[in-house]
Design a protein around this motif. Structure first.
Motif, short mmCIF file in Angstrom:
data_model
loop_
_atom_site.label_atom_id
_atom_site.label_comp_id
_atom_site.label_asym_id
_atom_site.label_seq_id
_atom_site.Cartn_x
_atom_site.Cartn_y
_atom_site.Cartn_z
N GLN A 1 -8.51 -10.40 -26.71
CA GLN A 1 -8.21 -11.72 -26.46
C GLN A 1 -6.75 -12.30 -26.44
O GLN A 1 -6.56 -13.47 -26.22
CB GLN A 1 -9.16 -12.61 -27.43
CG GLN A 1 -10.69 -12.40 -27.16
CD GLN A 1 -11.61 -13.26 -27.81
OE1 GLN A 1 -11.19 -13.77 -29.03
NE2 GLN A 1 -12.55 -13.67 -27.25
N VAL A 2 -5.80 -11.23 -26.65
CA VAL A 2 -4.51 -11.45 -26.67
C VAL A 2 -4.02 -10.73 -25.25
O VAL A 2 -3.31 -11.44 -24.26
CB VAL A 2 -3.64 -11.08 -27.60
CG1 VAL A 2 -2.25 -11.34 -27.34
CG2 VAL A 2 -4.05 -11.84 -28.88
N PRO B 1 -6.03 -12.46 -21.51
CA PRO B 1 -5.54 -13.64 -20.90
C PRO B 1 -4.05 -13.69 -20.45
O PRO B 1 -3.64 -14.17 -19.57
CB PRO B 1 -5.68 -14.63 -22.25
CG PRO B 1 -5.66 -13.73 -23.50
CD PRO B 1 -6.51 -12.51 -22.96
N THR B 2 -3.28 -12.94 -21.32
CA THR B 2 -1.82 -12.49 -20.70
C THR B 2 -1.84 -11.77 -19.31
O THR B 2 -1.01 -12.45 -18.45
CB THR B 2 -1.04 -11.59 -21.76
OG1 THR B 2 -1.04 -12.14 -23.07
CG2 THR B 2 0.34 -11.27 -21.31
N ALA C 1 -5.72 -19.90 -21.39
CA ALA C 1 -4.88 -19.98 -22.50
C ALA C 1 -5.98 -20.13 -23.83
O ALA C 1 -5.58 -19.84 -24.84
CB ALA C 1 -4.31 -21.27 -22.22
N TYR D 1 -6.30 -17.27 -26.32
CA TYR D 1 -5.38 -16.88 -27.26
C TYR D 1 -5.65 -17.62 -28.88
O TYR D 1 -5.49 -16.73 -29.82
CB TYR D 1 -3.98 -17.64 -26.99
CG TYR D 1 -3.24 -16.67 -26.07
CD1 TYR D 1 -2.92 -15.29 -26.17
CD2 TYR D 1 -2.99 -17.30 -24.76
CE1 TYR D 1 -2.14 -14.73 -25.21
CE2 TYR D 1 -2.45 -16.67 -23.71
CZ TYR D 1 -1.79 -15.40 -23.88
OH TYR D 1 -1.18 -14.70 -22.94
N GLY E 1 -7.99 -15.11 -30.21
CA GLY E 1 -7.28 -13.74 -30.39
C GLY E 1 -6.47 -13.75 -31.62
O GLY E 1 -6.42 -12.99 -32.44
N PHE E 2 -5.66 -14.67 -31.73
CA PHE E 2 -4.70 -14.79 -32.92
C PHE E 2 -5.49 -14.89 -34.34
O PHE E 2 -5.32 -14.40 -35.33
CB PHE E 2 -3.57 -15.97 -32.96
CG PHE E 2 -2.60 -15.78 -31.72
CD1 PHE E 2 -2.27 -14.57 -31.51
CD2 PHE E 2 -2.40 -16.79 -30.95
CE1 PHE E 2 -1.46 -14.26 -30.46
CE2 PHE E 2 -1.59 -16.74 -30.03
CZ PHE E 2 -0.99 -15.30 -29.75
#
Length: 200
Positions: free
Chosen positions: A28-29, A32-33, A50, A53, A56-57
């Motif tokens: 999930q990082v 999306p990147t 977006a 993120y 993900g974080f």
């Protein structure tokens, strides 16, 4: 989300859950990147990607705590920031993308992140099991079911469905509250430990 809920309930050990948190958090990082890099600056695509993120974080942060055993205050305060972002994203789902169902879903996630803030940031350990149950319930309401509907091309959104999702979320929160209280009473009985399992 489901596994982390079970972790909070003491069913899945933290280090066992950490593996999935690292896997999902990394996805999930990275994903999306890649989506944003290939979006050609399309605001709708960037907006849609977006929000991942935030998850993900969060998952990566949880995984690190589970593996290292360090305290979770940082994650708790980060969760407050994410909860505010989720409220804004939910509002934009109503006004910008005309998707009230996902608007409600983002607000449900805001409630969950708020519980993580209270649990970890403010050390309200009495909320551990309530948060665990709520996480288990909404993992399916906001994750599993919408994902299957999207994969099958059956996802629909309108105000009526949004109200149903909101009602089920409230029922999940109430159920989690009573299950959490029941667990607290059981753990406080003579001969049993009164503390709850740590979140990380």
């Amino acid at each position: 989300m489901f596994i982390n809920g079970l972790m909070l309930l003491g069913i899945v050990p933290g280090k066992s859950a950490a593996i999935l948190n690292f896997l999902v958090g990394t996805m999930q990082v990275v994903f999306p990147t890649l989506i944003i890099l290939q979006s050609n600056g399309d605001p709708a695509v960037i907006f849609g990607a977006a929000g991942l993120y935030l998850f993900g974080f969060t998952y990566l942060y949880v995984g690190i705590l589970q593996m290292t055993g360090i305290s979770g205050e940082g994650l708790g305060w980060f969760s407050l920031f994410v909860a505010v972002c989720a409220v804004v994203i939910g509002y934009l789902q109503f006004t910008l993308t005309a998707d009230p169902v996902f608007g409600v879903i983002w607000w449900v996630w805001a409630v969950l992140w708020t519980l993580f803030f209270l649990l970890l940031g403010l050390n309200k350990s009495s909320l551990t099991r309530m948060t665990g149950w709520f996480t288990v319930f909404i993992s399916h309401l906001t994750g599993t079911i919408p994902a299957f509907l999207l994969l099958l091309g059956r996802y629909e959104t309108n105000n009526t469905l949004a109200v149903w999702v909101a009602a089920l979320a409230v029922a999940s929160l109430v159920g989690a509250y009573f299950l959490g209280r029941k667990s607290m009473r059981s753990s406080a009985e003579p001969g049993q430990a009164a503390s709850v399992a740590p979140a990380a």
